[in-house]
Design a protein around this motif. Structure first.
Motif, PDB file in Angstrom:
ATOM      1  N   GLU A 214     -46.362  52.480  -2.414  1.00  0.00           N
ATOM      2  CA  GLU A 214     -46.074  53.762  -1.774  1.00  0.00           C
ATOM      3  C   GLU A 214     -44.580  54.072  -1.768  1.00  0.00           C
ATOM      4  O   GLU A 214     -44.165  55.208  -2.024  1.00  0.00           O
ATOM      5  N   ASP A 215     -43.747  53.053  -1.509  1.00  0.00           N
ATOM      6  CA  ASP A 215     -42.305  53.300  -1.429  1.00  0.00           C
ATOM      7  C   ASP A 215     -41.662  53.507  -2.804  1.00  0.00           C
ATOM      8  O   ASP A 215     -40.470  53.789  -2.897  1.00  0.00           O
ATOM      9  N   GLU A 216     -42.448  53.378  -3.868  1.00  0.00           N
ATOM     10  CA  GLU A 216     -41.928  53.567  -5.222  1.00  0.00           C
ATOM     11  C   GLU A 216     -42.342  54.915  -5.813  1.00  0.00           C
ATOM     12  O   GLU A 216     -41.957  55.238  -6.933  1.00  0.00           O
ATOM     13  N   LEU A 217     -43.101  55.703  -5.066  1.00  0.00           N
ATOM     14  CA  LEU A 217     -43.596  56.976  -5.573  1.00  0.00           C
ATOM     15  C   LEU A 217     -42.488  58.016  -5.552  1.00  0.00           C
ATOM     16  O   LEU A 217     -41.920  58.304  -4.508  1.00  0.00           O
ATOM     17  N   GLU A 218     -42.177  58.574  -6.710  1.00  0.00           N
ATOM     18  CA  GLU A 218     -41.091  59.547  -6.814  1.00  0.00           C
ATOM     19  C   GLU A 218     -41.598  60.922  -7.249  1.00  0.00           C
ATOM     20  O   GLU A 218     -41.249  61.920  -6.628  1.00  0.00           O
ATOM     21  N   THR A 219     -42.381  60.975  -8.291  1.00  0.00           N
ATOM     22  CA  THR A 219     -42.838  62.251  -8.838  1.00  0.00           C
ATOM     23  C   THR A 219     -44.265  62.555  -8.385  1.00  0.00           C
ATOM     24  O   THR A 219     -44.977  61.693  -7.874  1.00  0.00           O
ATOM     25  N   MET A 220     -44.703  63.799  -8.600  1.00  0.00           N
ATOM     26  CA  MET A 220     -46.087  64.165  -8.316  1.00  0.00           C
ATOM     27  C   MET A 220     -47.039  63.389  -9.211  1.00  0.00           C
ATOM     28  O   MET A 220     -48.164  63.076  -8.811  1.00  0.00           O
ATOM     29  N   PHE A 221     -46.586  63.072 -10.402  1.00  0.00           N
ATOM     30  CA  PHE A 221     -47.398  62.252 -11.312  1.00  0.00           C
ATOM     31  C   PHE A 221     -47.668  60.891 -10.678  1.00  0.00           C
ATOM     32  O   PHE A 221     -48.815  60.416 -10.662  1.00  0.00           O
ATOM     33  N   ASP A 222     -46.624  60.257 -10.153  1.00  0.00           N
ATOM     34  CA  ASP A 222     -46.783  58.969  -9.470  1.00  0.00           C
ATOM     35  C   ASP A 222     -47.761  59.094  -8.305  1.00  0.00           C
ATOM     36  O   ASP A 222     -48.644  58.242  -8.108  1.00  0.00           O
ATOM     37  N   LYS A 223     -47.615  60.152  -7.537  1.00  0.00           N
ATOM     38  CA  LYS A 223     -48.424  60.309  -6.336  1.00  0.00           C
ATOM     39  C   LYS A 223     -49.891  60.527  -6.666  1.00  0.00           C
ATOM     40  O   LYS A 223     -50.783  59.980  -5.995  1.00  0.00           O
ATOM     41  N   TRP A 224     -50.145  61.300  -7.711  1.00  0.00           N
ATOM     42  CA  TRP A 224     -51.536  61.529  -8.079  1.00  0.00           C
ATOM     43  C   TRP A 224     -52.202  60.253  -8.587  1.00  0.00           C
ATOM     44  O   TRP A 224     -53.348  59.956  -8.254  1.00  0.00           O
ATOM     45  N   LEU A 225     -51.472  59.476  -9.384  1.00  0.00           N
ATOM     46  CA  LEU A 225     -52.059  58.229  -9.875  1.00  0.00           C
ATOM     47  C   LEU A 225     -52.270  57.243  -8.743  1.00  0.00           C
ATOM     48  O   LEU A 225     -53.258  56.498  -8.728  1.00  0.00           O
ATOM     49  N   PHE A 226     -51.355  57.235  -7.784  1.00  0.00           N
ATOM     50  CA  PHE A 226     -51.521  56.361  -6.617  1.00  0.00           C
ATOM     51  C   PHE A 226     -52.780  56.747  -5.852  1.00  0.00           C
ATOM     52  O   PHE A 226     -53.544  55.872  -5.406  1.00  0.00           O
ATOM     53  N   VAL A 227     -53.011  58.046  -5.694  1.00  0.00           N
ATOM     54  CA  VAL A 227     -54.203  58.513  -4.987  1.00  0.00           C
ATOM     55  C   VAL A 227     -55.469  58.091  -5.732  1.00  0.00           C
ATOM     56  O   VAL A 227     -56.405  57.556  -5.124  1.00  0.00           O
ATOM     57  N   LEU A 228     -55.508  58.331  -7.027  1.00  0.00           N
ATOM     58  CA  LEU A 228     -56.700  57.989  -7.797  1.00  0.00           C
ATOM     59  C   LEU A 228     -56.973  56.496  -7.775  1.00  0.00           C
ATOM     60  O   LEU A 228     -58.134  56.058  -7.732  1.00  0.00           O
ATOM     61  N   ARG A 229     -55.912  55.711  -7.800  1.00  0.00           N
ATOM     62  CA  ARG A 229     -56.073  54.254  -7.850  1.00  0.00           C
ATOM     63  C   ARG A 229     -56.475  53.684  -6.491  1.00  0.00           C
ATOM     64  O   ARG A 229     -57.216  52.699  -6.410  1.00  0.00           O
ATOM     65  N   ASN A 230     -56.007  54.291  -5.402  1.00  0.00           N
ATOM     66  CA  ASN A 230     -56.122  53.643  -4.094  1.00  0.00           C
ATOM     67  C   ASN A 230     -56.894  54.421  -3.035  1.00  0.00           C
ATOM     68  O   ASN A 230     -57.070  53.906  -1.923  1.00  0.00           O
ATOM     69  N   LEU A 231     -57.339  55.627  -3.318  1.00  0.00           N
ATOM     70  CA  LEU A 231     -57.896  56.492  -2.286  1.00  0.00           C
ATOM     71  C   LEU A 231     -58.978  55.820  -1.448  1.00  0.00           C
ATOM     72  O   LEU A 231     -58.947  55.862  -0.215  1.00  0.00           O
ATOM     73  N   SER A 232     -59.954  55.207  -2.107  1.00  0.00           N
ATOM     74  CA  SER A 232     -61.094  54.652  -1.360  1.00  0.00           C
ATOM     75  C   SER A 232     -60.721  53.449  -0.508  1.00  0.00           C
ATOM     76  O   SER A 232     -61.490  53.047   0.367  1.00  0.00           O
ATOM     77  N   SER A 233     -59.547  52.863  -0.738  1.00  0.00           N
ATOM     78  CA  SER A 233     -59.132  51.686   0.040  1.00  0.00           C
ATOM     79  C   SER A 233     -58.136  52.035   1.140  1.00  0.00           C
ATOM     80  O   SER A 233     -57.701  51.154   1.884  1.00  0.00           O
ATOM     81  N   LEU A 234     -57.777  53.313   1.256  1.00  0.00           N
ATOM     82  CA  LEU A 234     -56.819  53.730   2.269  1.00  0.00           C
ATOM     83  C   LEU A 234     -57.512  53.962   3.612  1.00  0.00           C
ATOM     84  O   LEU A 234     -58.614  54.505   3.669  1.00  0.00           O
ATOM     85  N   PHE A 235     -56.846  53.550   4.682  1.00  0.00           N
ATOM     86  CA  PHE A 235     -57.339  53.829   6.025  1.00  0.00           C
ATOM     87  C   PHE A 235     -56.455  54.854   6.735  1.00  0.00           C
ATOM     88  O   PHE A 235     -56.878  55.501   7.675  1.00  0.00           O
ATOM     89  N   GLU A 236     -55.236  54.972   6.276  1.00  0.00           N
ATOM     90  CA  GLU A 236     -54.313  55.955   6.820  1.00  0.00           C
ATOM     91  C   GLU A 236     -53.671  56.705   5.665  1.00  0.00           C
ATOM     92  O   GLU A 236     -53.509  56.169   4.564  1.00  0.00           O
ATOM     93  N   ARG A 237     -53.279  57.917   5.935  1.00  0.00           N
ATOM     94  CA  ARG A 237     -52.631  58.719   4.901  1.00  0.00           C
ATOM     95  C   ARG A 237     -51.186  58.279   4.721  1.00  0.00           C
ATOM     96  O   ARG A 237     -50.414  58.261   5.695  1.00  0.00           O
ATOM     97  N   PRO A 238     -50.780  57.913   3.510  1.00  0.00           N
ATOM     98  CA  PRO A 238     -49.406  57.463   3.268  1.00  0.00           C
ATOM     99  C   PRO A 238     -48.388  58.566   3.549  1.00  0.00           C
ATOM    100  O   PRO A 238     -48.642  59.743   3.309  1.00  0.00           O
TER     101      PRO A 238
END
Length: 300
Positions: free
Chosen positions: A171-195
């Motif tokens: 999460e602390d390495e996310l810079e661009t919207m591209f990074d953020k979207w891939l982070f969401v797709l990769r981790n969404l189902s395992s998140l308990f809180e919104r980053p």
């Protein structure tokens, strides 16, 4: 259908239900528009999309390696085919190329036509890696290139592949919207809180849409069935992978034992050849008795 077994807070985007919920409905098309713009790094600005008919593209689950398609065009008539592929197929590149022919041929016009085409983008979100030679490079953009000049020969056809298992940014390495979207797709189902890194209007919409607690009884039933199919597929694939590894180790052990036996036989032939040679037996007879060549016997 009850909620037994559902412990995730957010929907799994690798399920049929989850992918279509986030990207395949007109109600949430702003999510798709944001994702496409992030993927294209601002080279093309998609302002609006219209969903197209995917019936002829074969959207059904096949062999539990489901590819869930979203087919749309932007305000300029450019076509986007987005595929979520959760399992590796032997000819997935061929499939991508085959799929690209539909948006191309659909542009054909009756009567006089000069063959001008709108751009076609085939986007593959892959839950597997197809390039084992590089463990870090996960974003592939493929176009027709002149091998002599190394310049793009045709810029209206692009294949974009995302090898999701290789995306490992925190999460602390996310810079661009591209990074953020891939982070969401990769981790969404395992998140308990919104980053905290995902605090903007688009992701407001995404997390609100993806929250399982907001589902109606019908939506929950459909999601549970889709999630069950995904878990069944994952279990089968994991079992097959484990079985393949075990068979590979077994074959390796058998090959090792056979190599050991062959080395032993070779040493025995060499030892017998030396003994016969010391007794003055001719090289021709030693060769017939041991299977060694006369050159090998002379070298002893």
């Amino acid at each position: 259908m009850g909620t037994e077994g559902i412990q995730d807070k957010y929907v799994n985007p690798y399920t049929d239900f989850g992918f279509k919920l986030l990207f395949g409905t007109a109600m949430n098309k702003e999510l798709l528009i944001s994702f496409l713009n992030a993927l294209l790094f601002g080279e093309e600005t998609v302002k609006d999309v219209t969903y197209m008919n995917t019936e002829h593209l074969g959207t059904q689950e096949y062999d539990r390696r489901a590819i869930f398609d979203v087919y749309c065009e932007n305000e300029k008539g450019e076509k986007f085919l987005v595929e979520m592929q959760r399992g590796e197929q032997q000819f997935f590149k061929d499939r991508s190329l085959y799929y690209s022919t539909f948006p191309i041929r659909e542009q054909g016009k009756r009567g006089p036509w000069d063959y001008e085409l709108k751009a076609v983008y085939v986007i593959g979100i892959l839950n597997f890696s197809f390039d084992d030679t590089d463990n870090e490079h996960f974003h592939h953009e493929v176009k027709l290139v002149d091998l002599h000049t190394h310049k793009v020969f045709y810029d209206k056809l692009a294949f974009i592949y995302l090898e999701m298992p290789k995306f490992s940014k925190r999460e602390d390495e996310l810079e661009t919207m591209f990074d953020k979207w891939l982070f969401v797709l990769r981790n969404l189902s395992s998140l308990f809180e919104r980053p905290r890194a995902l605090q903007n209007r688009v992701f407001d919409r995404l997390f609100e849409t993806a929250e399982i607690a907001r589902f109606s009884r019908k939506e929950l039933s459909e999601y549970w069935e889709s999630l069950k199919n995904f878990r069944d597929w994952y279990s089968v694939m994991k079992t097959q992978l484990k079985k393949g590894r075990e068979e590979g180790r077994k074959e390796g052990r058998e090959e090792g034992r056979e190599e050991g036996r062959e080395e032993g036989r070779e040493e025995e032939r060499m030892r017998n050849a030396r003994n016969l040679k010391e007794l003055g037996v001719s090289s021709e007879i030693i060769a017939q008795a041991t299977g060694l060549s006369e050159e090998e016997i002379k070298a002893l």
